[in-house]
Design a protein around this motif. Structure first.
Motif, PDB file in Angstrom:
ATOM      1  N   UNK A  52      10.803  46.038 -23.521  1.00  0.00           N
ATOM      2  CA  UNK A  52       9.513  45.522 -23.066  1.00  0.00           C
ATOM      3  C   UNK A  52       9.088  46.251 -21.809  1.00  0.00           C
ATOM      4  N   UNK A  53       7.811  46.142 -21.487  1.00  0.00           N
ATOM      5  CA  UNK A  53       7.272  46.713 -20.256  1.00  0.00           C
ATOM      6  C   UNK A  53       6.436  45.629 -19.581  1.00  0.00           C
ATOM      7  N   UNK A  54       6.461  45.618 -18.252  1.00  0.00           N
ATOM      8  CA  UNK A  54       5.740  44.603 -17.477  1.00  0.00           C
ATOM      9  C   UNK A  54       4.615  45.256 -16.689  1.00  0.00           C
ATOM     10  N   UNK A  55       3.424  44.652 -16.784  1.00  0.00           N
ATOM     11  CA  UNK A  55       2.256  45.054 -16.009  1.00  0.00           C
ATOM     12  C   UNK A  55       1.975  43.941 -15.013  1.00  0.00           C
ATOM     13  N   UNK A  56       2.225  44.163 -13.733  1.00  0.00           N
ATOM     14  CA  UNK A  56       1.979  43.145 -12.712  1.00  0.00           C
ATOM     15  C   UNK A  56       0.517  43.152 -12.298  1.00  0.00           C
ATOM     16  N   UNK A  57      -0.059  41.969 -12.199  1.00  0.00           N
ATOM     17  CA  UNK A  57      -1.459  41.841 -11.803  1.00  0.00           C
ATOM     18  C   UNK A  57      -1.620  40.788 -10.704  1.00  0.00           C
ATOM     19  N   UNK A  58      -0.591  40.557  -9.929  1.00  0.00           N
ATOM     20  CA  UNK A  58      -0.558  39.728  -8.726  1.00  0.00           C
ATOM     21  C   UNK A  58      -1.415  38.460  -8.748  1.00  0.00           C
ATOM     22  N   UNK A  59      -0.960  37.289  -8.961  1.00  0.00           N
ATOM     23  CA  UNK A  59       0.415  36.900  -9.308  1.00  0.00           C
ATOM     24  C   UNK A  59       0.640  36.887 -10.815  1.00  0.00           C
ATOM     25  N   UNK A  60      -0.416  37.090 -11.577  1.00  0.00           N
ATOM     26  CA  UNK A  60      -0.278  37.088 -13.035  1.00  0.00           C
ATOM     27  C   UNK A  60       0.287  38.422 -13.502  1.00  0.00           C
ATOM     28  N   UNK A  61       0.435  38.553 -14.790  1.00  0.00           N
ATOM     29  CA  UNK A  61       0.912  39.805 -15.345  1.00  0.00           C
ATOM     30  C   UNK A  61       0.968  39.727 -16.850  1.00  0.00           C
ATOM     31  N   UNK A  62       1.245  40.838 -17.445  1.00  0.00           N
ATOM     32  CA  UNK A  62       1.322  40.934 -18.896  1.00  0.00           C
ATOM     33  C   UNK A  62       2.596  41.676 -19.254  1.00  0.00           C
ATOM     34  N   UNK A  63       3.242  41.188 -20.303  1.00  0.00           N
ATOM     35  CA  UNK A  63       4.405  41.893 -20.830  1.00  0.00           C
ATOM     36  C   UNK A  63       4.101  42.311 -22.253  1.00  0.00           C
ATOM     37  N   UNK A  64       4.514  43.523 -22.568  1.00  0.00           N
ATOM     38  CA  UNK A  64       4.375  44.029 -23.922  1.00  0.00           C
ATOM     39  C   UNK A  64       5.795  44.157 -24.463  1.00  0.00           C
ATOM     40  N   UNK A  65       6.078  43.363 -25.498  1.00  0.00           N
ATOM     41  CA  UNK A  65       7.400  43.322 -26.117  1.00  0.00           C
ATOM     42  C   UNK A  65       7.395  44.174 -27.383  1.00  0.00           C
ATOM     43  N   UNK A  66       8.465  44.938 -27.575  1.00  0.00           N
ATOM     44  CA  UNK A  66       8.622  45.788 -28.744  1.00  0.00           C
ATOM     45  C   UNK A  66       9.929  45.423 -29.433  1.00  0.00           C
ATOM     46  N   UNK A  67       9.874  45.094 -30.706  1.00  0.00           N
ATOM     47  CA  UNK A  67      11.067  44.816 -31.510  1.00  0.00           C
ATOM     48  C   UNK A  67      10.990  45.700 -32.748  1.00  0.00           C
ATOM     49  N   UNK A  77       1.798  41.327 -27.176  1.00  0.00           N
ATOM     50  CA  UNK A  77       1.230  41.421 -25.829  1.00  0.00           C
ATOM     51  C   UNK A  77       1.051  39.987 -25.346  1.00  0.00           C
ATOM     52  N   UNK A  78       1.767  39.633 -24.283  1.00  0.00           N
ATOM     53  CA  UNK A  78       1.769  38.261 -23.777  1.00  0.00           C
ATOM     54  C   UNK A  78       1.321  38.265 -22.321  1.00  0.00           C
ATOM     55  N   UNK A  79       0.338  37.434 -22.010  1.00  0.00           N
ATOM     56  CA  UNK A  79      -0.193  37.304 -20.649  1.00  0.00           C
ATOM     57  C   UNK A  79       0.440  36.085 -19.981  1.00  0.00           C
ATOM     58  N   UNK A  80       0.868  36.257 -18.739  1.00  0.00           N
ATOM     59  CA  UNK A  80       1.499  35.188 -17.969  1.00  0.00           C
ATOM     60  C   UNK A  80       0.629  34.865 -16.758  1.00  0.00           C
ATOM     61  N   UNK A  81       0.385  33.579 -16.505  1.00  0.00           N
ATOM     62  CA  UNK A  81      -0.451  33.164 -15.374  1.00  0.00           C
ATOM     63  C   UNK A  81       0.216  33.494 -14.041  1.00  0.00           C
ATOM     64  N   UNK A  82       1.509  33.220 -13.938  1.00  0.00           N
ATOM     65  CA  UNK A  82       2.259  33.505 -12.709  1.00  0.00           C
ATOM     66  C   UNK A  82       3.562  34.174 -13.114  1.00  0.00           C
ATOM     67  N   UNK A  91       5.466  28.446 -19.650  1.00  0.00           N
ATOM     68  CA  UNK A  91       4.611  27.258 -19.707  1.00  0.00           C
ATOM     69  C   UNK A  91       3.126  27.616 -19.745  1.00  0.00           C
ATOM     70  N   UNK A  92       2.759  28.727 -19.137  1.00  0.00           N
ATOM     71  CA  UNK A  92       1.353  29.161 -19.138  1.00  0.00           C
ATOM     72  C   UNK A  92       1.162  30.506 -19.822  1.00  0.00           C
ATOM     73  N   UNK A  93       2.093  30.879 -20.676  1.00  0.00           N
ATOM     74  CA  UNK A  93       1.992  32.169 -21.370  1.00  0.00           C
ATOM     75  C   UNK A  93       0.956  32.074 -22.484  1.00  0.00           C
ATOM     76  N   UNK A  94       0.291  33.206 -22.720  1.00  0.00           N
ATOM     77  CA  UNK A  94      -0.736  33.245 -23.763  1.00  0.00           C
ATOM     78  C   UNK A  94      -0.563  34.534 -24.563  1.00  0.00           C
ATOM     79  N   UNK A  95      -0.399  34.368 -25.876  1.00  0.00           N
ATOM     80  CA  UNK A  95      -0.274  35.531 -26.754  1.00  0.00           C
ATOM     81  C   UNK A  95      -1.644  36.183 -26.889  1.00  0.00           C
TER      82      UNK A  95
END
Length: 112
Positions: A52-67, A77-82, A91-95
């Motif tokens: 996976x790779x993480x894109x930080x967007x202070x304080x949120x961010x996005x992770x792209x997972x590869x399987x 591609x999953x977006x995280x609020x914090x 708890x606040x993740x959004x696909x």
């Protein structure tokens, strides 16, 4: 796929797949973000099964997972609020997007 670098450390990764364009923004773009992404793609090319790779967007961010299985890669591609609070990541993740495609279509023919 393309990267657009802008302003003081900002970048956008854009990816068009199946007539849909996905965009992921990062507010901190040090060499480790771009290198992490390219290393993950290279690992898939070499046969790695998950990364996976993480894109930080202070304080949120996005992770792209590869399987990867066989010659196909599942991308999420999953977006995280914090992203700096591990206890509340999911708890606040959004696909944002998920799909499968041939590894070679993702990695591309230009790899050595």
């Amino acid at each position: 796929m393309r990267w657009k670098l802008g302003g003081s450390g900002w970048a956008t990764w854009s990816w068009s797949v199946n007539a849909e364009e996905q965009k992921v923004h990062a507010s901190y773009v040090g060499p480790e973000v771009l290198a992490g992404f390219m290393n993950g793609v290279w690992d898939l090319h070499l046969g790695c099964s998950a990364t996976f790779v993480t894109f930080f967007d202070e304080p949120s961010g996005t992770r792209v997972f590869f399987n990867q299985t066989e010659k196909e890669v599942f991308v999420q591609i999953v977006e995280f609020a914090v992203l700096n609070e591990p206890s509340s990541w999911w708890s606040d993740a959004r696909l944002i997007w998920a799909g499968r495609l041939p590894t070679e279509a993702f990695v591309g023919p230009s790899w050595p």
